[in-house]
Design an enzyme around this catalytic site. Sequence first.
Site, PDB file in Angstrom:
ATOM      1  N   LYS A  41       0.552  -0.958   0.087  1.00  0.00           N
ATOM      2  CA  LYS A  41       0.241   0.723   0.050  1.00  0.00           C
ATOM      3  C   LYS A  41       1.039   0.830   0.020  1.00  0.00           C
ATOM      4  CE  LYS A  41      -4.636   0.688   0.164  1.00  0.00           C
ATOM      5  NZ  LYS A  41      -5.598   0.311   0.129  1.00  0.00           N
TER       6      LYS A  41
HETATM    7  N1  GLU Z   1      -7.601   0.350  -2.721  1.00  0.00           N
HETATM    8  C1  GLU Z   1      -7.961  -1.365  -4.072  1.00  0.00           C
HETATM    9  C2  GLU Z   1      -8.331  -2.227  -2.534  1.00  0.00           C
HETATM   10  O1  GLU Z   1      -7.616  -1.328  -1.317  1.00  0.00           O
HETATM   11  C3  GLU Z   1      -7.778  -1.192  -4.527  1.00  0.00           C
HETATM   12  C4  GLU Z   1      -6.423  -2.816  -4.568  1.00  0.00           C
HETATM   13  C5  GLU Z   1      -5.748  -3.188  -5.653  1.00  0.00           C
HETATM   14  O2  GLU Z   1      -6.396  -3.229  -6.909  1.00  0.00           O
HETATM   15  O3  GLU Z   1      -4.508  -3.768  -6.101  1.00  0.00           O
HETATM   16  O4  GLU Z   1      -8.282  -2.897  -2.337  1.00  0.00           O
END
Ligand code: GLU
Length: 423
Positions: free
Chosen positions: A113
Amino acid sequence: MIAAALPLADEKNPWLAAEVRFDNAAEKLKLDDGTRKVLKSPAREITVNIPVEMDDGRLEVFTGYRVQHSIARGPGKGGIRYAPDVSLDEVRALASWMTWKCAVVNIPFGGAKGGVICNPSILSNRELERLTRRYTAGIIEMIGPERDIPAPDVNTNEQVMAWIMDTYAMHVGHATTAVVTGKPMELGGSRGRREATGRGCMIVTLEALKKFGLKPEETRVVIQGFGNVGGMAARLMAARGFKIIAIVEYNGAVHNPHGLDIEALMEHRADTGFITGFVGGEDIDKNEAMFLDCDVLIPAATENQITSENAEKLRCRILCEGANGPTTAIADVILAEKKIFVIPDILANAGGVTVSYFEWVQDRQGFFWNEDLVNTRLEEIMVGSFEAVTAYGEKHRVDNRTAAYMLALDRVASAMRLRGLYA
Ligand code: GLU
């Protein structure tokens, strides 16, 4: 139950909350201490201070993070968020949730993240672009189609992904679409990605309804958040016949016991900037709307919305966690006492990363699927994962969240064991 280990003062620290859930599942799985230690520690973390030239010529410095929690099952995967209250602990927690999420739906990624401390609502488009490019340059050694693949999250979108893709492409010397997902269609984005998280929430809710003998037409839904996740879930669920009786936003809430016309509400918000003042519903207190009597509550905004202070007031039968970490570990205990059927975030909102996986696959093959194929495969994965989690929970007599964590930890731990230690 599980939250006893967490002092009330730490209830809203997402990293500590993530640890409580982890410890609980690890304990039930009887994971050895060493494996626990490894799975608990983020594999890599980077902090970058990003100088950005503002439109008035001033230099400003923003702080950004990228955390790769685990890369045992594949490259890191996870979004990037832009918000004033981003912290390293939050990004760490979100990265670990991505590890478990990808493992729950069994896609070949680890968890990562990113976040930048900024207030995007007061930045111009050019400032946002410069910030994004410089942040990307700061984390460039960490990312790549085989290393770590960012995606949109709170306050980032397809355009931000396009800038990241371009910055990376300029560094490596060729277009590399698979370095990010959630891109515009013109740059290798996938059909159905924009709707995917909301669609995933609908799919698992439909599965949960079967357990209650409910039909969508008789199901009253309250949704907190009207952005990419909440807005899409509202739209798709209304089209499927659900009665969306309230939408709650940070600046107001609107209610109609007979079901809101979601398309009209979207138009109203596009025209006025607000969901309040809508002719098809009544404005209600935004602090009370979450506690309306309903069948399904979908918190689809940010963390820590359901806490020890308010969980007692919930009047839903099913809680479908569209956001990451909307429920604190202490609130879990209250939800269990109230017998609320929880579809935990690492399952409920996994539709987004699942279609991100499809996007990455399509980019790497240079061969693109039609929307039906994307949606059919998404449904297959979401329904299969829902069944796997609930069956596991019933078999081991644990709640859905614990079951999802146990399944996920087990998968990551066995990948780790098979790889062994390179030392
Ligand atoms: N931000 C989204 C999540 O928390 C998508 C993450 C992604 O597609 O890599 O799942």
